[in-house]
Design a protein around this motif. Sequence first.
Motif, PDB file in Angstrom:
ATOM      1  N   GLY A 127      46.830  23.146  37.344  1.00 53.50           N
ATOM      2  CA  GLY A 127      47.735  23.200  38.478  1.00 53.50           C
ATOM      3  C   GLY A 127      47.732  24.499  39.252  1.00 53.50           C
ATOM      4  N   PHE A 128      46.920  25.468  38.867  1.00 55.39           N
ATOM      5  CA  PHE A 128      46.911  26.768  39.554  1.00 55.39           C
ATOM      6  C   PHE A 128      45.689  26.955  40.444  1.00 55.39           C
ATOM      7  CE2 PHE A 128      49.684  27.338  35.918  1.00 55.39           C
ATOM      8  CZ  PHE A 128      50.764  28.003  36.485  1.00 55.39           C
ATOM      9  N   GLY A 129      44.970  25.875  40.730  1.00 53.64           N
ATOM     10  CA  GLY A 129      43.782  25.988  41.567  1.00 53.64           C
ATOM     11  C   GLY A 129      42.777  26.938  40.945  1.00 53.64           C
ATOM     12  N   ALA A 130      42.007  27.606  41.808  1.00 56.00           N
ATOM     13  CA  ALA A 130      40.951  28.506  41.319  1.00 56.00           C
ATOM     14  C   ALA A 130      41.518  29.636  40.462  1.00 56.00           C
ATOM     15  CB  ALA A 130      40.185  29.087  42.509  1.00 56.00           C
ATOM     16  N   HIS A 131      42.747  30.030  40.734  1.00 51.42           N
ATOM     17  CA  HIS A 131      43.362  31.115  39.951  1.00 51.42           C
ATOM     18  C   HIS A 131      43.448  30.749  38.467  1.00 51.42           C
ATOM     19  CE1 HIS A 131      45.636  34.760  39.420  1.00 51.42           C
ATOM     20  NE2 HIS A 131      46.568  34.092  38.766  1.00 51.42           N
ATOM     21  N   GLY A 132      43.475  29.446  38.180  1.00 53.47           N
ATOM     22  CA  GLY A 132      43.531  28.999  36.779  1.00 53.47           C
ATOM     23  C   GLY A 132      42.356  29.522  35.957  1.00 53.47           C
ATOM     24  N   TYR A 133      41.197  29.692  36.609  1.00 53.26           N
ATOM     25  CA  TYR A 133      40.036  30.216  35.866  1.00 53.26           C
ATOM     26  C   TYR A 133      40.321  31.634  35.372  1.00 53.26           C
ATOM     27  CZ  TYR A 133      37.009  26.313  37.216  1.00 53.26           C
ATOM     28  OH  TYR A 133      36.453  25.066  37.352  1.00 53.26           O
ATOM     29  N   LEU A 134      41.024  32.406  36.206  1.00 55.54           N
ATOM     30  CA  LEU A 134      41.328  33.793  35.822  1.00 55.54           C
ATOM     31  C   LEU A 134      42.397  33.805  34.731  1.00 55.54           C
ATOM     32  CD1 LEU A 134      41.266  35.432  39.373  1.00 55.54           C
ATOM     33  CD2 LEU A 134      39.369  34.737  37.882  1.00 55.54           C
ATOM     34  N   LEU A 135      43.362  32.880  34.842  1.00 64.37           N
ATOM     35  CA  LEU A 135      44.376  32.759  33.779  1.00 64.37           C
ATOM     36  C   LEU A 135      43.696  32.387  32.459  1.00 64.37           C
ATOM     37  CD1 LEU A 135      47.178  30.796  35.692  1.00 64.37           C
ATOM     38  CD2 LEU A 135      47.090  33.246  35.193  1.00 64.37           C
ATOM     39  N   ALA A 136      42.713  31.504  32.550  1.00 64.92           N
ATOM     40  CA  ALA A 136      42.010  31.082  31.325  1.00 64.92           C
ATOM     41  C   ALA A 136      41.227  32.248  30.726  1.00 64.92           C
ATOM     42  CB  ALA A 136      41.078  29.910  31.635  1.00 64.92           C
ATOM     43  N   LEU A 137      40.624  33.069  31.575  1.00 63.17           N
ATOM     44  CA  LEU A 137      39.905  34.249  31.054  1.00 63.17           C
ATOM     45  C   LEU A 137      40.881  35.204  30.367  1.00 63.17           C
ATOM     46  CD1 LEU A 137      37.349  34.922  33.927  1.00 63.17           C
ATOM     47  CD2 LEU A 137      36.777  34.496  31.517  1.00 63.17           C
ATOM     48  N   ASP A 138      42.061  35.400  30.973  1.00 58.32           N
ATOM     49  CA  ASP A 138      43.063  36.272  30.344  1.00 58.32           C
ATOM     50  C   ASP A 138      43.503  35.680  29.002  1.00 58.32           C
ATOM     51  OD1 ASP A 138      42.904  37.925  32.535  1.00 58.32           O
ATOM     52  OD2 ASP A 138      44.783  37.244  33.438  1.00 58.32           O
TER      53      ASP A 138
END
Length: 147
Positions: A127-138
């Motif tokens: 649900g966070f769009g492309a930003h979700g990839y960065l959340l997943a990396l964190d």
Amino acid sequence: MTYNILILNGPNLNMLGLREPEIYGRQTLDDIRALCESHAESHGLAVDFRQSNHEGELIDWIQQAPKAHAGIILNPGGYTHTSVAIMDALRAVDVPAIELHLSNIHRREPFRRHSYVAQAVRGSICGFGAHGYLLALDGMRALLTED
Ligand SMILES: O=C1C[C@@](O)(C(=O)O)C[C@@H](O)[C@@H]1O
């Protein structure tokens, strides 16, 4: 220590930017790859970013992950909702995995609410769009440094 993270993208994600932009946004998969690479670099991670439209190729990559990768971030696309085989592959390897979706799969058609992959991962982000990839990396970095 630099952890090498495998980021896998399933079917139709090569169409991002053109594909239903009202749901998936206007960024292309190459834009997302660049975001991931720069975020990873500034957070002490390396990323190996791949896409395939083929279930077997995704499974081969998951099986090979332990040789070179410390974690797997996976947007399985439509295979999320159908693939017992991808779930089994994730369960077969001793590498932590995070499930990721651009859209909020729980707010969409009822068939998207069920994820086979969810049963084989440490956690899920949607649900966070492309930003979700960065959340997943964190999230992956936290998993790897806390383990
Ligand atoms: O292909 C996709 C993309 C998706 O995984 C997402 O990133 O929101 C959600 C899936 O339901 C869909 O089939």
